[in-house]
Design an enzyme around this catalytic site. Structure first.
Site, short mmCIF file in Angstrom:
data_model
loop_
_atom_site.label_atom_id
_atom_site.label_comp_id
_atom_site.label_asym_id
_atom_site.label_seq_id
_atom_site.Cartn_x
_atom_site.Cartn_y
_atom_site.Cartn_z
N LEU A 127 31.75 -10.24 -38.61
CA LEU A 127 32.80 -9.22 -38.72
C LEU A 127 32.39 -8.15 -39.72
O LEU A 127 32.68 -6.98 -39.53
CB LEU A 127 34.14 -9.82 -39.14
N ASP A 187 20.83 -5.75 -45.45
CA ASP A 187 20.36 -6.45 -46.65
C ASP A 187 19.90 -5.51 -47.76
O ASP A 187 19.68 -5.95 -48.89
CB ASP A 187 19.23 -7.42 -46.29
#
Lengths: 420, 420
Positions: A298, A144
């Site tokens: 993914l 993040d």
């Protein structure tokens, strides 16, 4: 200095390179055998410390530890388990110290994001209070990119690279088919609170008409009219339109686009995903044929397209954490410091956990273009070096060969069961 | 032999390596300048021939053509435009011949799947009838791997590799978090009619407990009870469960799972995607926390993790098509022939278009395990060599550098507008 063992744990959502930090910690500890005994890893993160499920990393071969640099996921297991303030979670904090004491652990290396920086700080504070000295060092990690004081959070560079590369590739596919087929492609990326990953997709663009044509950031309230206008103009001009949307994209009132589109008055369940919502919205309004992708895990597991810079930084903060400990430091976090050189270069810095804990770094507004749908040159300048270099894992028979650890448990010393 | 020009077009859904076939055609034609004049590419596929929008590939540099080997998407544009039988589409076929005549085109290289093999055959038949000789050679391509006579369809190996690699990576992510977070991960892959791509995900598995734990094939009617039983057993034994689902997964009666789950009696629109349907089904039945991914175009555009074997084969069939033409052949398709060697090896074979056209190669039932949720050793033996070797594009500043073509149009010679 009496030789103490070390405890290492992975915390929160994993990244493509968190294991490179583990390798850094373990290799640096092995290089400082006069000060640090064994490195015990928590099975499933901090839970492993609470339940006394420790893994003896000294049983792992040199090559297995080396392979961690190329292995995604969390090799020892991670967890989402937040320790709150010292009073609310007193039982847990005391248990940690108890387990550390039982296993002669004097170093606590906690590899995570903002929450775990806070836990790390509290462990250090409590150990003082309880008279059992622990040096607690936080090892930064998060896709993040929201940790303060560090130029970048290790883990972000690789997901950023995956996103930019995938966007550039998919755009070529869409471009080649748009005359008779799909005109709008929507790619959803992670980032519930901040648009860092979405912004990274912007690196795929070289020329004005290149993809991505629109990026939807959580930072910018969704303006449907402006959005549709730009999508239509793009399809008319370029022939197709690639939209990158952050999972955290939201309306003015804070409602997530994903929520708004996938539940209805009849109580039908949310299927999740903002990409299909945006795609359907475009279809309804403008009639364009669409495709959409949600790469989900993914993207943060995509070690096959890891950023070499990111991997090196993840490894370096792991090593630095141990070196800080050996130097007697406590309640600190190694940071990545960008040097003021013309060619990108970086070094390791240091931040006190008191300042780091629970502070979220937001994406600067100046990184988002005026119209709210793209990134600015200053964003590009910041982001581009972070995806620099390709760090490929070794392959055998066409498949990446990831670390296989023995994960030998440490014999328990406490005769009780701790429920988490 | 009088020197004639050649026409090359890309057809249908593109792949990560269709441009490698284009490079093979163009390079081989350049090497046979005594026989073949210029190679004209159709802008947006066969439509470019109908509308006389031709691209002069002789204007492209040697290095640009070389770069096509590493560039995903369709460099000249592709299209979904099916020419039907000679009678129904008479106008189009005649127009093709007319355009070919105007530009002195004697060779027709059509790069596509089963439908385009049929078109290719018809062009050859019509040219004979109309007394304007065209040698029509089909260049095989499709991620669906459904072309007959060839051991593999170029394009499949790369999407297979992407799928197997991504599945292995994401599984490590899920495994490391499953103690406290996501227990079930669903990954949707392409394959509306056949489960070839889903089967390739099975290559990620090395040990019995490795992911993927379940694969849902279009070939096997969805049995919800058996599915739930296996998901639950897997979570109980392994701690988590990775499910790969083909977009074509369906019920006994042929209804797609994706359709069944995303439209309802109130006429709410389909948001698409079978992955969220499966994930929600598992949540409803077993209560497990889930995540899901739909990689959509990302999978077939993922040149960054292209299979070297696939790239070489795509290039080789392009070259072979030209060599066949130079050798005077007509209405044929170069194939990939697997040699009967212990170590995988292959050569180029040949199939007549009369036999190829409109025949779909199905996945053999013996490739799917008895319980219907996995692949067999014979599937693995077939699939594994196809993902062999890593073919990486060149990078600059962390991003892949794809071909940039000039796409110089050929001056029109016909004074009419042909509507498609």
């Amino acid at each position: 200095m009496a030789r103490k063992n070390a405890f290492y744990a992975q915390s929160g959502g994993v990244t493509a390179v968190i294991n490179a930090s583990a390798a850094g910690v373990i290799e640096a500890a092995r290089a400082n055998k006069d000060v640090i005994g064994k490195v015990y890893a928590g099975r499933n993160g901090i839970i492993g410390a609470l339940t006394e499920e420790l893994i003896d990393t000294s049983k792992e071969s040199k090559s297995a530890i080396e392979a961690l640099k190329y292995t995604p996921g969390g090799a020892f297991g991670s967890c989402r388990y937040k320790l709150k303030d010292l009073k609310t979670s007193q039982r847990e904090y005391e248990r940690l110290i108890e387990v550390f004491k039982a296993h002669n652990i004097g170093y606590f290396f906690y590899n995570g994001g903002g929450d775990s920086a806070d836990t790390c700080l509290k462990v250090s504070q409590l150990s003082e209070k309880m008279g059992y000295p622990i040096q607690a060092i936080h090892v930064p990690k998060t896709v993040d990119n929201d940790l303060p004081f560090t130029d970048v959070s290790p883990g972000f560079g690789s997901v950023a690279k995956y996103t930019a590369v995938s966007c550039r590739e998919a755009a070529l596919d869409v471009a080649s088919m748009c005359a008779t087929s799909t005109k709008v492609f929507v790619m959803e990326v992670m980032g519930r609170h901040a648009g860092w990953i979405a912004a990274a997709a912007g690196l795929a663009k070289e020329e004005a008409d290149d993809a991505p044509h629109l990026i939807l950031f959580p930072e910018i309230a969704f303006d449907k009219a402006a959005f549709m206008k730009k999508v239509e103009a793009t399809v008319k001009k370029v022939g197709y339109c690639v939209i990158v949307v952050s999972e955290g994209a939201r309306y003015e009132d804070g409602t997530f686009l994903a929520d708004a589109g996938t539940t209805d008055a009849f109580g039908h369940k949310q299927l999740g995903g903002v990409a299909p919502v945006i795609a359907q919205m475009v279809k309804d309004e403008l009639g364009y044929k669409y495709h959409w992708a949600v790469s989900d895990y993914l993207q943060r597991a995509a070690r096959h397209i890891g950023s070499a810079t990111d991997m090196e930084q993840a490894y370096a903060v792991g090593r630095a954490a141990v070196e800080f400990a050996v130097a007697g430091k406590n309640a600190v976090m190694p940071t990545v410091e960008r040097k003021k050189t013309k060619k990108y270069s970086w070094t390791i810095g240091e931040a006190p956990l008191k300042k780091v804990a629970n502070v979220e770094k937001a994406m600067p507004r100046k990184f988002i273009s005026k119209d709210g749908f793209g990134i600015t040159p200053s964003a590009r300048e910041y982001l581009l070096p972070l995806i620099g270099g390709e760090s490929y894992p070794p392959y055998k028979d066409g498949l990446p060969q990831f670390a296989k650890l023995k994960l030998v448990p440490v014999a328990k010393k406490l005769n009780d069961v701790f429920e988490v």
